[in-house]
Design a protein around this motif. Structure first.
Motif, PDB file in Angstrom:
ATOM      1  N   ARG A  35      -1.648   6.277  12.993  1.00  0.00           N
ATOM      2  CA  ARG A  35      -1.904   7.367  12.249  1.00  0.00           C
ATOM      3  C   ARG A  35      -0.930   8.583  12.702  1.00  0.00           C
ATOM      4  O   ARG A  35      -0.913   9.545  11.831  1.00  0.00           O
ATOM      5  CB  ARG A  35      -3.326   7.991  12.633  1.00  0.00           C
ATOM      6  CG  ARG A  35      -4.504   7.038  11.928  1.00  0.00           C
ATOM      7  CD  ARG A  35      -5.697   7.655  11.841  1.00  0.00           C
ATOM      8  NE  ARG A  35      -5.856   8.820  11.218  1.00  0.00           N
ATOM      9  CZ  ARG A  35      -6.040   8.849   9.686  1.00  0.00           C
ATOM     10  NH1 ARG A  35      -5.894   7.813   9.286  1.00  0.00           N
ATOM     11  NH2 ARG A  35      -6.218   9.813   9.176  1.00  0.00           N
ATOM     12  N   TYR A  59       0.787  -1.295  -0.148  1.00  0.00           N
ATOM     13  CA  TYR A  59      -0.119  -0.138   0.251  1.00  0.00           C
ATOM     14  C   TYR A  59       0.752   1.243  -0.129  1.00  0.00           C
ATOM     15  O   TYR A  59       2.020   1.220   0.352  1.00  0.00           O
ATOM     16  CB  TYR A  59      -0.994   0.032   1.178  1.00  0.00           C
ATOM     17  CG  TYR A  59      -0.264   0.030   2.551  1.00  0.00           C
ATOM     18  CD1 TYR A  59      -0.229   1.158   3.230  1.00  0.00           C
ATOM     19  CD2 TYR A  59       0.336  -1.080   3.179  1.00  0.00           C
ATOM     20  CE1 TYR A  59       0.315   1.203   4.339  1.00  0.00           C
ATOM     21  CE2 TYR A  59       0.944  -0.997   4.555  1.00  0.00           C
ATOM     22  CZ  TYR A  59       1.051   0.284   5.016  1.00  0.00           C
ATOM     23  OH  TYR A  59       1.463   0.187   6.409  1.00  0.00           O
ATOM     24  N   ASP A  94      -2.991   7.635   2.643  1.00  0.00           N
ATOM     25  CA  ASP A  94      -3.307   8.532   3.830  1.00  0.00           C
ATOM     26  C   ASP A  94      -1.801   9.268   3.451  1.00  0.00           C
ATOM     27  O   ASP A  94      -0.736   8.799   3.172  1.00  0.00           O
ATOM     28  CB  ASP A  94      -3.211   8.071   5.113  1.00  0.00           C
ATOM     29  CG  ASP A  94      -4.690   7.604   5.529  1.00  0.00           C
ATOM     30  OD1 ASP A  94      -5.653   8.057   4.829  1.00  0.00           O
ATOM     31  OD2 ASP A  94      -4.547   7.085   6.619  1.00  0.00           O
ATOM     32  N   HIS A 112       2.153  -2.417   9.396  1.00  0.00           N
ATOM     33  CA  HIS A 112       0.975  -1.474   9.540  1.00  0.00           C
ATOM     34  C   HIS A 112       1.413  -0.273  10.804  1.00  0.00           C
ATOM     35  O   HIS A 112       2.189  -0.851  11.575  1.00  0.00           O
ATOM     36  CB  HIS A 112      -0.206  -2.114  10.029  1.00  0.00           C
ATOM     37  CG  HIS A 112      -0.831  -3.113   8.972  1.00  0.00           C
ATOM     38  ND1 HIS A 112      -1.441  -2.529   7.967  1.00  0.00           N
ATOM     39  CD2 HIS A 112      -0.688  -4.642   9.169  1.00  0.00           C
ATOM     40  CE1 HIS A 112      -1.574  -3.938   7.523  1.00  0.00           C
ATOM     41  NE2 HIS A 112      -1.305  -4.745   7.930  1.00  0.00           N
ATOM     42  N   LYS A 171      -4.281   4.339   6.272  1.00  0.00           N
ATOM     43  CA  LYS A 171      -5.044   3.456   5.321  1.00  0.00           C
ATOM     44  C   LYS A 171      -4.221   3.843   4.181  1.00  0.00           C
ATOM     45  O   LYS A 171      -3.403   4.837   4.097  1.00  0.00           O
ATOM     46  CB  LYS A 171      -6.377   4.071   5.187  1.00  0.00           C
ATOM     47  CG  LYS A 171      -7.351   3.405   6.581  1.00  0.00           C
ATOM     48  CD  LYS A 171      -8.634   4.301   6.424  1.00  0.00           C
ATOM     49  CE  LYS A 171      -9.525   3.742   7.668  1.00  0.00           C
ATOM     50  NZ  LYS A 171      -8.987   4.163   8.829  1.00  0.00           N
ATOM     51  N   GLU A 189      -5.676   3.606  16.059  1.00  0.00           N
ATOM     52  CA  GLU A 189      -6.044   3.540  14.602  1.00  0.00           C
ATOM     53  C   GLU A 189      -4.763   3.642  13.555  1.00  0.00           C
ATOM     54  O   GLU A 189      -3.961   4.508  13.824  1.00  0.00           O
ATOM     55  CB  GLU A 189      -6.858   4.800  14.187  1.00  0.00           C
ATOM     56  CG  GLU A 189      -7.562   4.505  12.923  1.00  0.00           C
ATOM     57  CD  GLU A 189      -8.634   5.746  12.705  1.00  0.00           C
ATOM     58  OE1 GLU A 189      -8.952   5.896  11.509  1.00  0.00           O
ATOM     59  OE2 GLU A 189      -8.936   6.479  13.556  1.00  0.00           O
ATOM     60  N   ASN A 190      -4.766   2.739  12.591  1.00  0.00           N
ATOM     61  CA  ASN A 190      -3.815   2.700  11.613  1.00  0.00           C
ATOM     62  C   ASN A 190      -3.936   3.429  10.690  1.00  0.00           C
ATOM     63  O   ASN A 190      -5.167   3.914   9.956  1.00  0.00           O
ATOM     64  CB  ASN A 190      -3.427   1.135  11.215  1.00  0.00           C
ATOM     65  CG  ASN A 190      -2.828   0.422  12.190  1.00  0.00           C
ATOM     66  OD1 ASN A 190      -2.006   0.913  13.156  1.00  0.00           O
ATOM     67  ND2 ASN A 190      -3.132  -1.064  12.153  1.00  0.00           N
TER      68      ASN A 190
END
Length: 167
Positions: free
Chosen positions: A94, A40, A126, A91, A123, A120-121
């Motif tokens: 944020r 990603y 981002d 991963h 995405k 929260e990771n």
């Protein structure tokens, strides 16, 4: 007949040797094909990328977790935008920060990621909010020379003022 069999085996070994040298050259130059099916991308913006290049490694705690896949100039804000392609098994939260680091004193530059503490990771696609630009050796030397020259001027002015007040 025996001579042709020996020539055949020599040819096979030469072909294997050439293929091995080609593979190693591509591996050293980071030009080997990589599977993109489990990766990603993230975007990181820097004021100055120094000598960062496409295909430079992206590391976290010294482990290569991806590569820089694209570098471009944002013509609206005039910052460098680097696209980072990360392996899907890694991963990051944020609040992960990115900085451009140098391997050794004058080695290659790479992007270092420092994991944050949020649950929260990030995405795919981002943008990393916390970034630190590259330290450019020429700028550091220039600042040192300027501060050194200013220090000498202040010392000379202090000596002149002391000489004027002395009887």
């Amino acid at each position: 007949m025996k001579r042709s069999i020996i020539d055949l085996w020599v040819g096979i070994f030469v072909a294997i040797g050439l293929a091995s040298v080609t593979f190693l050259a591509l591996k050293v130059a980071n030009l080997t094909p990589q599977s993109d099916n489990n990766s990603y991308t993230l975007i990181a913006e820097f004021d100055n990328i120094g000598g960062l290049k496409v295909k430079a490694p992206v590391k976290s705690s010294g482990v290569v977790v991806g590569r820089v896949s694209n570098i471009e100039l944002d013509t609206q804000r005039y910052v460098a935008r680097a696209t980072l392609t990360l392996d899907g098994q890694y991963h990051f939260s944020r609040d992960t920060s990115a900085e451009i680091l140098t391997a050794g004193l004058l080695g290659e530059q790479y992007v270092g990621l420092v994991q944050g503490g949020e649950e929260e990771n990030l995405k795919p696609g981002d943008r990393l909010q916390l970034t630190s630009s590259a330290l450019v050796l020429e700028q550091l030397i220039g600042k040192f020379m300027t501060s050194f020259a200013e220090g000498n001027n202040k010392a000379a002015a202090a000596d002149a003022a002391a000489a004027e007040t002395a009887p």
